[in-house]
Every structure is written in C-alpha cells, then in structure tokens.
Design an enzyme around this catalytic site. Structure first.
Site, PDB file in Angstrom:
ATOM      1  N   PRO A 134      44.106 -47.862   6.886  1.00  0.00           N
ATOM      2  CG  PRO A 134      44.938 -50.028   7.195  1.00  0.00           C
ATOM      3  CD  PRO A 134      43.669 -49.218   7.222  1.00  0.00           C
ATOM      4  CB  CYS A 135      45.874 -44.969   2.833  1.00  0.00           C
ATOM      5  SG  CYS A 135      45.931 -43.522   3.894  1.00  0.00           S
TER       6      CYS A 135
END
Length: 178
Positions: A134-135
């Site tokens: 989850p950047c």
C-alpha cells in the site's frame, strides 16, 4: 521464471496484474508512471491461482472492506527497496505513514543517525505491486499527498475508500516535498 498476466476492471480503471509461481510481481493502473517496468517480455496471459486470489482480494478491497486474507507477493527490487516495501506492508488499512517515519525506522534499524526521505520516496515510487503493497498510504510529513505513480487522484480515492481521515491532507501546488 515465467510470469503470467491478467487484467482487472477496478472502479478506478483497468489494472494489469502479473504473477509468477511464487506470488504477485506486479499490479499497475494502465498508463501509470513506471507501468509494467519489470514485466518479463516473455510472459503469458493466463489466470493462475495466484492471479485469481488477487482478483478476489481486489473485489473485497474495492467493495470498501479490508480483505481478511493475504495474496502471496514476490517482490523484485534492491535490498533497500524491499526493506521499504516491507514497512509499507505494516501500515494498517485506513491509516497513513510519512516518508520521514519510514526513513526513521530504517535509520534506527541500521544504527544510523538519519536516512534520506527522498531515498525512501524513490523506493515507494518504484513499488511494482500497487494497493497490495500500500504505497498510497504514504504521505508527506506536512500532510501533502505526493508521489503516487498511479496519480494523486487515485491516491485520494484509495484513501477515501479505506475511510482514512483526510482532514489534514492537501495536494501540493508544485514539487514533491517529502
């Protein structure tokens, strides 16, 4: 190792998925920055068990719920990039972390006085497996919504989908201050 690809119709646009026999190797919004950068030229369009599991995970995710299972991931990157991506995996659903906080964790782990937030930003930006790693949950120290290869609009939509508190975030006018 052979890579397999499939497409996923997300509410935010078509995504290209890639996996090998170990796990997911890529998940990109079509047209995003660094699109399919590490996809093997000799890959095969085929729905494998890992790609089907990733589609099921994305179905749950895009329905507005936190998936209660993991999809195998096979990260391809430098040791530093993998270290950053491992930290991204610890950011809880609906929460955010700053580039500076990630840099601080890495510095502490290696006994350094500091670590470059810009170096962390580079690693975050080159994450090949968006959403699963989850950047989009990484934000600037001052609350700026910067540095999402899929585009700031998608980053905002993903954070809203997770019901993250958006009240202290803003879109910078220019630059990517980390």
């Amino acid at each position: 190792m052979m890579q397999y690809t499939s497409h996923y119709e997300s509410p935010l646009g078509v995504m290209l998925m890639a996996a090998d026999d170990e796990g997911m190797t890529g998940l990109w919004f079509e047209g995003q920055k660094y699109f399919a950068r590490l996809l093997a030229p000799a890959h095969k369009e085929m729905d494998t068990p890992i790609l089907r599991e990733a589609k099921r995970w994305l179905d749950v995710y895009f329905s507005g719920r936190k998936p209660d299972f993991q999809v195998p991931i096979h990260m391809n990157g430098t040791a530093f990039q993998k270290e950053v991506w491992d930290i991204l995996l610890t950011i809880p659903y609906g929460q955010t972390m700053t580039y500076g906080a990630i840099a601080g964790r890495i510095a502490e782990k290696h006994g350094l006085s500091r670590m470059s937030s810009q170096a962390v930003g580079g690693a975050v930006g080159h994450n090949e497996i968006s959403i699963l790693i989850p950047c989009h949950r990484v934000v600037g120290t001052n609350g700026s919504l910067t540095g999402y290869a899929g585009g700031i609009d998608k980053k905002i939509q993903l954070l809203k989908l997770e019901k993250a508190d958006m009240s202290h975030f803003f879109i910078p006018k220019k630059g990517t201050a980390l």
